[in-house]
Write an enzyme that holds these catalytic residues in place. Structure first.
Site, PDB file in Angstrom:
ATOM      1  N   LYS A   1      49.726  44.715  38.498  1.00  0.00           N
ATOM      2  CA  LYS A   1      48.698  43.688  38.319  1.00  0.00           C
ATOM      3  C   LYS A   1      47.512  44.299  37.582  1.00  0.00           C
ATOM      4  O   LYS A   1      47.307  45.518  37.567  1.00  0.00           O
ATOM      5  CB  LYS A   1      48.242  43.110  39.658  1.00  0.00           C
TER       6      LYS A   1
ATOM      7  N   ASP B   1      45.946  44.761  48.616  1.00  0.00           N
ATOM      8  CA  ASP B   1      46.594  44.094  47.486  1.00  0.00           C
ATOM      9  C   ASP B   1      47.937  43.455  47.854  1.00  0.00           C
ATOM     10  O   ASP B   1      48.467  42.649  47.094  1.00  0.00           O
ATOM     11  CB  ASP B   1      46.835  45.087  46.338  1.00  0.00           C
TER      12      ASP B   1
END
Length: 281
Positions: A9, A132
């Site tokens: 990401k 995350d």
């Protein structure tokens, strides 16, 4: 056997709103998955085993093993799983590789064991592993992560874009804690950068480097010795803008044209810099 992709990401925005009573920081971050991925293979096994093409990651501290422990507890199963991780995401890079691997284990075991754990419960389990992990387990292609990362608000995805990444090998132990410790209250914000980007995406507008924001950017340039030189070389190679992902040290540039992105990637590789080319998902 289940084969699961664990995508990296980038943080299009990253804001810290303040420090919480539990010691964590309140954040607001727009997160975007990209095509740079690890590949995990999961197979039924009597005990839990881990292998990886990066030997130093074969450790009891690997988040993938924590994910197995949580799934065993959730499902009541007594047998284990053999996990093989083929790493492509650079380590300790700010791209969420370890968290994505853990999320891939949660999702993969849910399929392999036909456990029927809801997506909501997978996200909750992910929050017990790392900040995350909830994003990666949520299934949202683009989202705002709030709280300490466990509150996921899906957003419309931007039009497909190309991302050139520069991943300096600047692995500093305790990086994330060290970066947070250098933040001053004057650097805190109210989530306005995430909200501005959310409005832009809801209108279907194009995404550019100018809308990106990361509270750690100024801190990172002093925290990581040599990062400023990598940034200058990135710009000199033709990057229209340079942004920091997560707590770094990865730098990225967003480009609408595949041809321009490929050209920039080629220049960086010609200079023997650790560059990667990816697209948004």
């Amino acid at each position: 056997m289940i084969r699961q992709q664990a995508c990296a990401k980038i943080n299009l925005t990253f804001e810290v709103l303040g420090k919480r009573g539990d010691g964590y920081h309140e954040i607001a971050s727009v997160i975007q998955p990209i095509s740079l991925c690890d590949t995990l293979t999961l197979e039924p096994n009597d005990s839990t085993l881990l292998s990886c093409n990066v030997p130093r990651l074969v450790t009891p501290r690997n988040l993938a093993l924590k994910a197995v422990t949580l799934m065993l507890r959730q499902t009541g199963r007594r047998r284990g799983v053999a996990i093989d991780i083929a790493k492509s995401i650079p380590l300790a890079s700010g791209l969420g590789g370890g968290s994505s691997d853990a999320a891939a284990v949660l999702i993969g075991l849910n399929k392999l064991w036909e456990a029927g754990v809801s997506r909501e419960n997978l996200v909750t389990m992910g929050a017990d592993i790392g900040s995350d992990v909830p994003f990666f387990t949520s299934g949202a292609p683009t989202a705002i992560a709030r709280g300490r990362g466990e509150v996921i608000e899906p957003l419309p995805s931007p039009s497909p874009l190309w991302v050139v990444l520069l991943c300096p090998p600047l692995d500093v132990p305790g990086k994330t804690a060290g970066m947070y410790s250098r933040l001053q209250p004057s650097m805190y914000s109210q989530g306005q950068h995430a909200e501005a980007l959310a409005r832009l995406l809801s209108r279907g507008q194009s995404l550019t480097d100018s809308i990106c924001y990361n509270v750690f950017e100024g801190v990172a340039l002093s925290f990581f010795s040599g990062l400023d030189d990598y940034r200058r070389r990135f710009l000199a190679a033709g990057a229209p803008g340079v942004n920091l992902s997560g707590a770094g040290p990865t730098l990225f540039s967003i480009m609408a044209s595949q041809a321009r992105a490929t050209e920039l990637f080629g220049v960086l590789r010609k200079e023997k810099l650790p560059a990667y080319l990816a697209r948004t998902l």
